[in-house]
Every structure is written in C-alpha cells, then in structure tokens.
Design an enzyme around this catalytic site. Structure first.
Site, mmCIF file in Angstrom:
data_model
loop_
_atom_site.group_PDB
_atom_site.id
_atom_site.type_symbol
_atom_site.label_atom_id
_atom_site.label_comp_id
_atom_site.label_asym_id
_atom_site.label_seq_id
_atom_site.Cartn_x
_atom_site.Cartn_y
_atom_site.Cartn_z
ATOM 1 N N GLU A 139 0.806 -1.213 0.000
ATOM 2 C CA GLU A 139 0.000 0.000 0.000
ATOM 3 C C GLU A 139 0.846 1.272 0.000
ATOM 4 O O GLU A 139 0.822 2.055 0.957
ATOM 5 C CB GLU A 139 -0.981 -0.034 1.182
ATOM 6 C CG GLU A 139 -1.967 -1.166 0.977
ATOM 7 C CD GLU A 139 -3.041 -1.270 2.038
ATOM 8 O OE1 GLU A 139 -2.716 -1.165 3.230
ATOM 9 O OE2 GLU A 139 -4.208 -1.472 1.674
ATOM 10 N N GLU B 194 -4.058 -10.637 0.248
ATOM 11 C CA GLU B 194 -4.826 -10.563 1.497
ATOM 12 C C GLU B 194 -6.273 -10.922 1.166
ATOM 13 O O GLU B 194 -6.814 -10.465 0.157
ATOM 14 C CB GLU B 194 -4.783 -9.154 2.109
ATOM 15 C CG GLU B 194 -3.403 -8.757 2.583
ATOM 16 C CD GLU B 194 -3.331 -7.328 3.113
ATOM 17 O OE1 GLU B 194 -4.335 -6.813 3.638
ATOM 18 O OE2 GLU B 194 -2.249 -6.733 2.981
HETATM 19 C C1 GAL Z 1 -4.895 -4.075 4.185
HETATM 20 C C2 GAL Z 1 -3.488 -3.808 4.624
HETATM 21 C C3 GAL Z 1 -3.153 -4.513 5.900
HETATM 22 C C4 GAL Z 1 -4.243 -4.320 6.900
HETATM 23 C C5 GAL Z 1 -5.523 -4.824 6.349
HETATM 24 C C6 GAL Z 1 -6.686 -4.624 7.271
HETATM 25 O O1 GAL Z 1 -5.339 -3.070 3.343
HETATM 26 O O2 GAL Z 1 -2.575 -4.169 3.643
HETATM 27 O O3 GAL Z 1 -1.942 -4.018 6.382
HETATM 28 O O4 GAL Z 1 -4.382 -2.975 7.173
HETATM 29 O O5 GAL Z 1 -5.835 -4.115 5.189
HETATM 30 O O6 GAL Z 1 -6.541 -5.225 8.482
#
Ligand code: GAL
Length: 969
Positions: A431, A501
């Site tokens: 990010e 993620e």
């Molecule tokens: C993503 C980010 C993580 C964390 C997650 C939410 O956007 O890469 O670091 O913030 O969201 O828990």
C-alpha cells in the site's frame, strides 16, 4: 551486480554537539557497510550485545546533547531496559505508550518533517570483549543491528560511527579500529519518528526501540563478505545445480552430494528438490581463507511459465497467511521459540505459505521456513498508505529524492535474505501507491536476482510485477479473474493471480473460506491466497486482558482493527484457524454415493507416503468401531475411490449413523507427532433421528400456573416457569446477537453493513407484545408480536406447547410483518437456567461454527463446560455457537431439535456481551443463558472485505421450528 548505496566504513566525524538533521533527511543513512547475506553463525567469534541496557527517554530529538556517548559518562542512575525490546512496552508506562493507527500517520503529514515531540531513547551498554577474543588488528569487527525503529545514531567509545533508518532491516558498521579489550561504551540514540517513518506506515502499533539483536562479529582476515547461493533444480533431469558467488574466493563443500568446488564454479548433482512440502536441505560449507560459514542448501527453481508461478516445473497453490511479528508482551521483539511456535502452528494447520507482511521478518524466521517448509513472499519494509488521504500527492515512492532510500531498503532485504530457498517471491512493499521509486526497486531486484518473481499489490496494471495481486476481492471477482474475464491490460491478463490478502480474520470470522477455496481450486490461473492475518496484535494488559488501539489514550487510533488474526495474542488458535486448516487440507476425503470414499491428493508435489488413513463408525455420535483404511499410493493431484468396510454393528432403526475418515501423520515429523490429524471427512449413513412428537397430554389450568406434562407456565402470560425440577426464566424469541466485527463492517465499506442496519432498526431492543394465551385440549399456545419501537416491522410469533406426559414440545412459528429489508442476526429462542455447567451434545463440534464457517464442525458427541464453550475474542462479540445440534443436555434438561439447531450457552446475556469492550468486562452472572437457534446469519469478512454470500444471509421469512425438552434430573 550488487548495490552499494552506503559509503563504506564509517569515517568518524569531528566532535561538537550532535546535529539531528539526519532525523528528517530522506537519506537512508550514513556510515553503514554495504548490505550482505545474513547468517546466524560461523566459526568466527561473535558477541551478543542483547541484554540489559541503560535507557534515558527524552521528549524531543535534540533534548540532550551526545555527552552520554562519551567514555566515562555516568549513567548509573538511568533505568534499565531489555534489548531487544521496545521502550514503550517496558517500564509500565514510565517511558511512554504504544500508538496504534491503521493507515493514518499519527503526526502531521509534511514529508520529510516530523513533529518536535519526538520521543528519543538514548541507550547505553558497556561491554568487555570475552576471553580469547582475537586480536582485532587481525581482521576487523562489525557491529550489527538487526532492527531498530525508526532511526538510530550510533557511537562506539565516543566516536560517532553513523546513523541509519529502515526499521526492519539490518545495518552493520565496521568498528574494529575502535574496540578495546574492556570498557567499550556503545551508545545508541533512537528516535521514534524520522523521515523513515513516512516509509513505514504499516497497519500496526508504532513501537520505537532496538527490537532485534545487536551483535558484535569478529571478521578475521580473509573472512566471508557477501555470498549468493544459486541452487536450482531441473525437474526433467532430476539434477540440482549449485554455484556460490562470493566476494571473497573460497571453496564450497556439500558432503552428502560429494561436492567440493571453488566459489563461482557451477556443479551439478542428482538431488532431492526443496519444496514447502518436501523441504530437503543439504548441509554445506563456504570456506574462505579466514572463515567457515555453514550453508543449508535447498535446490529449487522458481519461474513464471505458461502464465503460472511454477516451482520445479509445477504450478503451486498458496494456502497462506500474512504474518506480522507479534508477541503480546514484547511486541515485535520475538525470540526464536516464538518464531518456531508460529511455524509449527502453521504447519500443523496445513498452512503452506507466508507473506511477511509488511517487512522482512527476523532472519531466523526464514531459517525456520527453509527447515520446516513454507513458501515465502518476502516483503520489503515499505508502506506509505497515509498518503491516500491526499490522493497520493507527495508520495515518497513517486519522488526521486526518496529513491535512494527505497533502493537501500530493497537491497537490504534482498541481500540479507537471498540465500533462503523458502523465499520464492520478493514483494516491493504494501500500500504505497505507484511511482518511479517502486519501478526502480523492481528493476534493481530483477537485475540482482532474476531467479525469483516480483510482487506488489498496489501495481494494478502489473507494470513492475510478475503476479496480478489483489486484496479482499469478492468471490465473484476472483471467479471472474479465474475465468480470464477480468479485463485489464494485456500484460496483466497473461499473469497468474493471487490474493495477497483476503478473509479478514478480525473477531469472529472469517466466513466464506471454503467458498473461496473452491474457486481457487477450479481455475489454474488462481494460485491461492493469504489470510489477513496471522495474529491479533493485542497487548497484555493487567486491567483489560488485552489492550488495543485507544487503550493508551492515543489521539488518533483504529481501535481493535489491530486484532484481526487467526490466532489470539497468546497464539491460541481461534476457530478461524481451525476452519482454515479444514478448508485447505492437503488431502480431500469426500463421500461418494456408493459407500466409498474418494481420496484426492491435493498437494502440489508430495505423494501420500507420510500419511496413514483411519476409519471410525459412529452411532448417535458415539464411535463404536474403528480401524485403518488402505489407500493406494497417489501422486500429487491424483485420486481414487476407496471402499469402506462393512459397518461394525447393526444400528437400531431410526438412529443416526455415519463414518469419519481421517488422514493422519504416519510417523513423527519435525512439526507434529505421528497420529496428528491432517485431513478428515464424514459420510452420513442413516439420516438424523426426528425428535419425539411429544403430544397427547392435556394442559391443566391452576390458580397461578398452567401445567402440561412436566412443564408449568404462568397462567396469565403463558411464560414457561419450570420443566420438572428445573426453573426456567425468560424463554422467548430472540433475534439479536452481539455484533461481530464483521457484522459491524469497516467504516469505508460502501456495501451494506448489517450490524449498523440492525441497530438502526432496533433489533437489539425488540419488544414482546402478548396477544393471547390459549389453553386448548392438547396444547398451550401463546401468541405474541415481537417488534422494535419506532418501526412497523415485526415478527408475529406463536409458541405452541404440547406434551406426552414426560416431555414437552415447543413449536415456534414466526411470520414477518412489514417490509423487512434487512436480514436477521439470528432466529431462535433464548432462556435462562439457574444451574448449568457441563454440556453434552450430539452435533457439530468440538468448536464453534457459523453458516459460512462450518467446514471444521465435525458431527459427533461432544462435551464441554459452559465456560469452555466461549471463544475469547479480544473484543467480546457473538461467539460459541455449535452447529447442527441434534440434541444437547445441560442443567438437568435434554433438548432435542426438530430440525437440528444452533446451540449457545453463556454466563452473561447477549446484551452484556454486546456492551463489553474487553474480555475483563464480562463477569459471570447467576444465570446461564441458552440460545437455541433455528438460523444464524453468516459471518463474512466485512470488517475489511465482502459480507456473507447470499446463501448465508438469514432473511426474515416465515419459519417454524421445534424443540423437545425432557427433564433428566
Ligand atoms: C490491508 C493492509 C493490511 C491491513 C488490512 C486490514 O489493506 O494491507 O496491512 O491494514 O488491510 O486489516
């Protein structure tokens, strides 16, 4: 080619007051040695400088001069802290507090400037060289810092040897010329905030300190400098090839392969390849004139071929987690045993890969990944997420002035970690938007290490990357992408896809894992995903249990968004991890129609020889026979139909029977013992028994009570009072649950956030209007309307009670009235029992389950205490439901469901659970509250991702369900 961004050995600067200009300089630092490969030990002596250090914390970067760094400075009155450590987690608040923000910078955004209030920790340690430490004039010495947040300036024996940024990256300094035999004074000034903080805006606690090891390394003349192990595997010939490039010439030996070759020379030999499933490592040694460095060599080849990530010629499927480094007491200072515990837990839960979100981990963690077998996406210490608030204006990754700092970070990661077979992909960071700096990093990495792939999720067009990566994409989007219908630039369409993620594991959840996995497995292009995230970053707290954002009075914070892991802060697996383990099993054991079990080897490389298979036969949930099952050898990807034996007993008609088949470890492994369950499946044979009709007895109307079989009711309200000797309170329809983090959803979600809608509608404050109590010949019927103040919607609800004299049957009929535009949190009845502790049930277990997180719920006969039914989410919320319950016994009652139901029991009310902010807010009351639910709304993962899929949405629609109660006392 290797990058040398830092000037070589420190040139001590002239004395005078220390300037703090470096703190706000975009430069990565000054004085450190060029980055190089990290290794834990060699035959050269080393001295750990971990331990107790003196500490003085000042409020600003320049509050004190650097006199403390001089020899003879008396710091005896300074308190001591432990290094590695974060000072804000020591001294019980005396040194300041942790701060948690997700993406907002906790200071005004004006790069590279940082606030005047800049907690600064002066660390001091005096040390002697151990007996036998070689004469430093024969070679040199290097001082290594493995991690300091966020910026440090270092003095040895009063000489300023340099400063650095890049918190989770190593920095070495040449110090041989400064060392004495005894009384060496090492002074390290650490600033919490620096220009580097702009590059480290990861979603986690801001925790200043020297949080990784400090080591003094002797460097004999002719010792190893940097070296690069190139160990490839040719899957066609079965040969490994090895070449070790070394800055200092020497020889490489691998006894098991009869290799003894000069550095820089390539040699081939037949080898067993390294994979995460079969992590074969060969012990070797790099020998230069002055040093012997042990090597652990894994032969494997990573490539992008046919649009897929392939290792040793085969595509791989990531079943991964995002791992931040975390310990509830020491923060990001982790000892080896904690790192090993993470790896063991991952292996035991079928996890095969780790993204080191969002920075290179302690290097020892990667040694463990090599040894136990985990694919690693090694991510650079880079995130600038806070700039999103200004549309990425002034983003350092698109500003040439910052590029040296970015390249320095890339080089420090790659040079440190390049010799790990487990690392298959480099990630530029997380990010950070897009920009020229990222492109420069990618180019440098490709040139330095063409034998690995490059990842970065923020690069949506994949200009700089080898993998199309997304986060939190919906099932639908992932499916479309799998089908190649995602559009986008041509270059991207040719790339494999991963979710770096997904499945936000905050609080109760994630839901929908099994649905994702089905999609990943259906399309070659989809190469798996990484759950966000591994561990809750709760901080152990004497009053709160575990603290989260806001608990330290932070001005800006993001609450419990920092607790979104598959394991609790103390690493107890949460139900989410148990579900994940089931969903990603390496072997599928599926029921076939003809009484056989279909065994599929879902691994990418290994056969089934490590596994043994067993069967068990259950009657009414109880195992009555078991044995071993012969499964033919199956190569990765192959499957076979395996017949089951004849049932060991003839079960009486109407009783439910079924098989459980398991794949267990045949022998002890490095990560679990023989018998450890790797995969399982269940096959129903005879279908569920129906609860007794329980009818025929007539209600008897008394002065104050109506009796019906063993039950008594209030004559006026029709409320249940007793069931045999058991007093029952407050039995009524219940639709409310203490909203989960996923119910509440994330503030930025444009999608429907059910938790909010439920509260708006008042589902947490339903009123129960009594319309009628009807005593019939064979039934007592109570008619009500359940509805929230302020709205026209309601649930017309009838409770019809019948009995056969020994038991009572409750049939609840619910008809929604009005325009229900939201689903229900739950639909069932709740009641209170004054005494209940042990619970036995036949249904899903042993752990909790919800409609879209139920794969791991095994049908069987289970026992628990009421307390042990609770799942201790760091922020209390709905938890503990057991699925598919046929019958349950507690508090002197047997309860049968028609149909099966969701069972929950707890020592507090839903309202108390809903109001609690921390575990310690939950205080057991006198009553055990039991919920018997006909329906539960799904979980989803809307605390960051999508909500529950349509099949798991509990819509308000007409429903009828029954329970039969029998007093057992
Ligand atoms: C993503 C980010 C993580 C964390 C997650 C939410 O956007 O890469 O670091 O913030 O969201 O828990």
């Amino acid at each position: 080619m290797s990058l040398r961004t830092s000037p070589s050995p420190a040139s001590p600067r002239a004395g005078g007051p220390a300037s703090v200009d470096y703190v706000e300089s975009v430069s990565p630092g000054d004085g450190a040695l060029p980055p190089r490969a990290w290794y834990a030990a060699s035959n050269a002596p080393s001295l750990s400088l971990n331990g107790r250090w003196r500490l003085r914390v000042s409020a600003t970067a320049d509050a004190e001069d650097d006199a403390f760094a001089a020899q003879g400075y008396d710091a005896a009155h300074w308190p001591e802290v432990t290094v590695p450590g974060h000072w804000v987690l020591q001294g019980e608040g005396a040194f300041g507090s942790p701060v948690y923000t997700n993406h907002l910078y906790p200071f005004p955004v004006d790069p590279p400037r940082v606030p005047t209030e800049n907690p600064t920790g002066d660390h001091l340690r005096v040390f002697d060289l151990p007996e036998g430490w070689p004469d430093v004039s024969e070679g040199g010495c290097v001082l290594r810092f493995d991690g300091v947040e966020s910026c440090a300036r270092v003095w040895l024996n009063g000489e300023d040897i340099g400063e650095f940024k890049g918190s989770r990256l190593p920095h070495e300094f040449a110090v041989g010329h400064l060392l004495r035999r005894s009384g060496n004074v090492l002074a390290v000034r650490v600033h919490q905030w620096s220009a580097g903080s702009y590059l480290e805006d990861q979603d986690q606690w801001w925790l200043p300190g020297i949080f990784r090891d400090v080591t003094l390394l002797h460097r004999p003349a002719g010792s190893v400098l940097d070296f690069f192990v190139h160990a490839a595997y040719d899957h066609v010939t079965g040969e490994g090839s090895l070449r070790v490039d070394s800055d200092v010439e020497g020889r490489v030996t691998v006894p098991d392969l009869d290799i003894d070759v000069a550095t820089g020379q390539t040699v081939t030999a037949p080898v067993q390849p390294w994979t995460a499933e079969t992590p074969t490592l060969y012990d070797g040694e790099l020998v230069t004139e002055g040093e012997r460095v042990p090597l652990r060599i894994g032969f494997r080849t990573v490539e992008l071929a046919d649009g897929l990530i392939k290792v040793n010629g085969r595509p791989i499927l990531f079943k991964g987690v995002n791992r931040h480094e975390w310990h509830p007491e020491t923060g990001r200072a982790l000892d080896l045993e904690t790192m090993r515990e993470d790896v063991l837990l991952m292996k035991r839960h079928n996890v095969n890969s780790v993204r080191t979100s969002h920075y290179p981990p302690h290097p020892a963690f990667l040694d463990l990944c090599d040894e136990y077998g985990l694919w690693v996406i090694d991510e650079c210490d880079l995130e600038t997420h806070g700039f999103v608030e200004q549309d990425w204006r002034d983003n350092p990754v698109d500003d040439d002035r910052w590029t040296p700092a970015l390249l320095d970070r890339a080089a420090r990661m790659v040079e440190r970690d390049k010799n790990h077979p487990s690392v298959v992909v480099w990630s530029l960071g997380n990010e950070a938007g897009t920009g020229r700096g990222l492109t420069a990093m990618a180019q440098w990495i490709r040139a330095r290490d063409p034998a690995r792939l490059v990842h970065y999720e923020g690069d949506v067009n994949c200009r700089d990357t080898d993998v199309y990566s997304r986060m939190y994409a919906s099932h639908e989007e992932v499916e479309r992408t799998g089908q190649g219908l995602d559009g986008g630039p041509l270059g991207r369409r040719r790339l494999p896809f991963i979710l770096c993620e997904y499945a936000h594991a905050m609080g109760n959840g994630p839901g929908g894992l099994a649905d994702y996995q089905r999609i990943f497995e259906a399309h070659d292009r989809l190469q798996g995903a990484f759950v966000w995230e591994w561990i809750d970053h709760g901080i152990r707290h004497p009053q709160l249990g575990y603290a989260y954002g806001g608990d330290f009075g932070e001005e800006l914070h993001d609450g419990n968004f920092v607790c979104d892991g598959l394991v609790f802060p103390d690493r107890t697996p949460s139900p989410g991890l148990v579900e994940f383990k089931k969903v990603i099993e390496p072997v599928a054991l599926d029921a076939s129609d003809d009484g056989t079990v279909r065994v599929t080897n879902k691994q990418d490389f290994a056969g089934l020889s490590a596994l043994a298979f067993t069967w068990a036969f259950q009657v009414d949930g109880e195992t009555v026979g078991s044995g071993s099952l012969t499964v033919p050898p199956l190569a990765a990807g192959a499957s076979a139909e395996v017949p089951l034996p004849e049932p060991p007993v003839d079960a009486p008609a109407g009783v439910e029977t079924g098989w459980t088949v398991q794949a267990v470890l045949a022998e002890d492994t490095a990560w679990a013992r023989a018998g450890h369950v790797v995969a399982w499946g269940q096959l129903a044979l005879a279908s569920p028994m129906l609860a007794s009709p329980a009818q025929g007895a007539a209600p008897v109307v008394g002065e104050r009570l109506v009796t019906l079989g063993p039950a008594s009711f209030d004559v006026r309200t029709g409320e249940l009072r007793t069931l045999g000797p058991v007093a029952v309170t407050g039995l009524r329809l219940d639709v409310w649950r203490a909203t989960t983090d996923n119910d509440d959803g994330a503030p930025w979600q444009s999608d429907v956030r059910h938790g909010l809608l439920w509260r708006k509608l008042g589902l947490h404050r339903m009123r129960h209007r009594l319309d009628a109590v009807e005593v019939g010949d064979d039934a007592l019927t109570v008619r009500t309307r359940v509805a929230p103040a302020g709205w026209e919607v309601g649930l017309s609800t009838a409770y019809r009670w019948t009995s056969d004299g020994d038991r009572v049957r409750l049939t609840v009929s619910v008809t929604p009235e009005g325009d229900w535009t939201v689903p229900l949190p739950r639909l069932g009845v709740r009641f209170g029992l004054s005494e209940a502790d042990r619970v036995t049930w036949f249904g899903g277990g042993p752990g909790e389950a919800y409609p879209d997180s139920k794969a791991a719920s095994a049908l069987g006969r289970w026992q628990s205490t009421v307390d042990a039914l609770q799942t201790p989410y760091v922020r209390p919320q709905e938890n503990g439901a057991r699925a598919d319950v046929r019958w349950a016994e507690l508090g002197g009652l047997r309860i049968e469901g028609d149909p099966a139901f969701w069972f929950t029991a707890r020592r507090w009310t839903t309202e108390q659970l809903d109001a609690a902010a921390h575990r310690t807010d939950l205080v057991p009351g006198e009553t055990v509250w039991v919920n018997l639910d006909h329906g539960q709304h799904g979980l989803g993962s809307q605390s960051c991702g999508p909500g529950p899929l349509p099949p798991y949405v509990l819509t308000a629609s007409p429903a009828q369900f029954s329970f039969v109660f029998t007093p057992t006392g």
